[in-house]
Design a protein around this motif. Structure first.
Motif, PDB file in Angstrom:
ATOM      1  N   GLU A 158       0.833  -1.194   0.000  1.00 21.96           N
ATOM      2  CA  GLU A 158       0.000   0.000   0.000  1.00 21.96           C
ATOM      3  C   GLU A 158       0.871   1.248   0.000  1.00 21.96           C
ATOM      4  N   ALA A 159       0.372   2.297  -0.622  1.00 23.84           N
ATOM      5  CA  ALA A 159       1.096   3.562  -0.638  1.00 23.84           C
ATOM      6  C   ALA A 159       1.226   4.093   0.776  1.00 23.84           C
ATOM      7  N   ALA A 160       2.454   4.408   1.178  1.00 20.19           N
ATOM      8  CA  ALA A 160       2.715   4.872   2.535  1.00 20.19           C
ATOM      9  C   ALA A 160       4.065   5.578   2.566  1.00 20.19           C
ATOM     10  N   PRO A 161       4.303   6.395   3.597  1.00 21.55           N
ATOM     11  CA  PRO A 161       5.634   7.008   3.740  1.00 21.55           C
ATOM     12  C   PRO A 161       6.690   5.933   3.971  1.00 21.55           C
ATOM     13  N   VAL A 162       7.919   6.212   3.581  1.00 20.49           N
ATOM     14  CA  VAL A 162       8.997   5.247   3.775  1.00 20.49           C
ATOM     15  C   VAL A 162       9.476   5.291   5.222  1.00 20.49           C
ATOM     16  N   GLN A 163      10.198   4.264   5.610  1.00 19.92           N
ATOM     17  CA  GLN A 163      10.761   4.213   6.943  1.00 19.92           C
ATOM     18  C   GLN A 163      11.807   5.310   7.120  1.00 19.92           C
ATOM     19  N   PRO A 164      12.071   5.711   8.362  1.00 19.84           N
ATOM     20  CA  PRO A 164      13.037   6.803   8.594  1.00 19.84           C
ATOM     21  C   PRO A 164      14.405   6.552   7.962  1.00 19.84           C
ATOM     22  N   ALA A 165      14.827   5.282   7.912  1.00 16.70           N
ATOM     23  CA  ALA A 165      16.149   4.984   7.344  1.00 16.70           C
ATOM     24  C   ALA A 165      16.230   5.346   5.870  1.00 16.70           C
ATOM     25  N   LEU A 166      15.088   5.404   5.196  1.00 16.95           N
ATOM     26  CA  LEU A 166      15.072   5.698   3.761  1.00 16.95           C
ATOM     27  C   LEU A 166      14.749   7.157   3.460  1.00 16.95           C
ATOM     28  N   GLN A 167      14.514   7.950   4.477  1.00 16.69           N
ATOM     29  CA  GLN A 167      14.159   9.346   4.261  1.00 16.69           C
ATOM     30  C   GLN A 167      15.439  10.162   4.073  1.00 16.69           C
ATOM     31  N   SER A 168      15.998  10.024   2.904  1.00 11.60           N
ATOM     32  CA  SER A 168      17.259  10.691   2.571  1.00 11.60           C
ATOM     33  C   SER A 168      17.289  10.968   1.078  1.00 11.60           C
TER      34      SER A 168
END
Length: 319
Positions: A158-168
């Motif tokens: 499902e469409a969702a925000p990525v995990q913090p580790a990928l927020q780069s």
């Protein structure tokens, strides 16, 4: 960060429509591949007298002479049009997914596979404009359709925000390089496998009797696999370097023998060996095709088995 569910739904619809259109295109390529008549040596001799290619020249791409185009050729042209339509829908699906999630649309396995298959099909369309390889479309689209079906069912997320580790910002740089190179490397992987089938047919016409005569000559397949790999390999190398820099920023080290890092490096070594052996040792033909096929098998192994089965720092890529 909120997700636009409406745009996400439209993205899913475009993805399903693109997959279906690719299936119809694959059928069109298969019809052209199956029913295009190959020239016999006696016919090639007539072409010599008319100023055409020699008797030993490959008849690949030649269509039956007559008034108008053959049905097989028309099927091939329709297949190309459907492929272009599929790319438009495919691109729309990727763009809508990105807008819906407000991020780069390759944060999980479903999105990564979607983007990779888009690059593979676009690369195939570009190749068709430069070389007479249209009838090979069935062999290129078959793995694309299979992988897109698996992506839309088994790997769907499902469409969702990525995990913090990928927020780069490295998600855009590193992963996009991996997507482009992996998508492009699918094409020489197919070419190398077809080369192996072709040389076995040439050595023993009873092997691959229905397929062998309708493939391009072995030298063409070998050359196209080599040229495509040369183009994709530097992008793959750039992706590995960016991944190491991102790993240092995220985990405090450039290299940690994580399963995905290790298998990605193994694939790089095999591809480097393939290109080096072609350029220096003159390894052409079956040995080079086997190495190239093994390299692409490692890429696929890294994408599915390492991401979904093996536990490591990249396990979040599953979904």
């Amino acid at each position: 960060m909120q997700v636009n569910e409406t745009l996400s739904t439209y993205s899913d619809w475009c993805y399903g429509a693109a997959t279906l259109v690719y299936v119809f295109a694959m059928v069109g390529y298969a019809i052209e591949q199956a029913f295009t008549r190959t020239a016999k040596k006696s016919e090639a001799a007539v072409l010599v007298g008319a100023g055409g290619p020699g008797v030993d020249a490959p008849a690949y791409g030649r269509v039956e002479q007559g008034t108008g185009r053959s049905r097989a050729e028309r099927a091939g042209r329709v297949a190309v049009a459907l492929t272009v339509l599929g790319v438009v829908l495919h691109l729309g699906s990727l763009v809508l997914r990105g807008i819906a999630t407000q991020r780069a649309p390759w944060g999980n396995m479903y999105e990564y596979g979607m983007a990779t298959m888009l690059i593979a099909v676009v690369g195939w369309l570009v190749l068709m404009r430069k070389f007479d390889v249209r009838r090979m479309g069935v062999f290129v689209l078959t793995p694309v359709v299979i992988l897109m079906f698996l992506g839309g069912t088994v790997l769907y997320a499902e469409a969702a925000p990525v995990q913090p580790a990928l927020q780069s910002y490295w998600l855009v740089v590193h992963v996009s390089a991996a997507i482009i190179s992996s998508g492009l490397l699918l094409i020489p992987g197919v070419f190398s496998l077809l080369y192996l089938a072709k040389v076995r047919h040439d050595a023993d016409p009873t092997r691959f009797a229905r397929l062998g005569p309708k493939l391009p000559d072995a030298d063409t397949l070998d050359r196209l696999a080599y040229r495509t790999t040369i183009f994709a390999f530097p992008i793959y190398t750039f992706g590995l370097i960016c991944g190491a820099i991102w790993a240092e920023a995220a985990w405090g080290r450039f290299w940690g023998w994580d399963p995905k890092e290790t298998v990605a490096f193994v694939a790089w070594v095999v591809y480097a060996g393939y290109l080096h052996s072609r350029a220096t040792a003159g390894w052409r033909g079956s040995r080079a095709a086997v190495i190239n096929s093994v390299a692409f098998a490692v890429i696929v192994f890294n994408l599915f088995f390492v991401n979904l089965v093996v536990s490591g720092l990249h396990s979040y890529a599953e979904g």
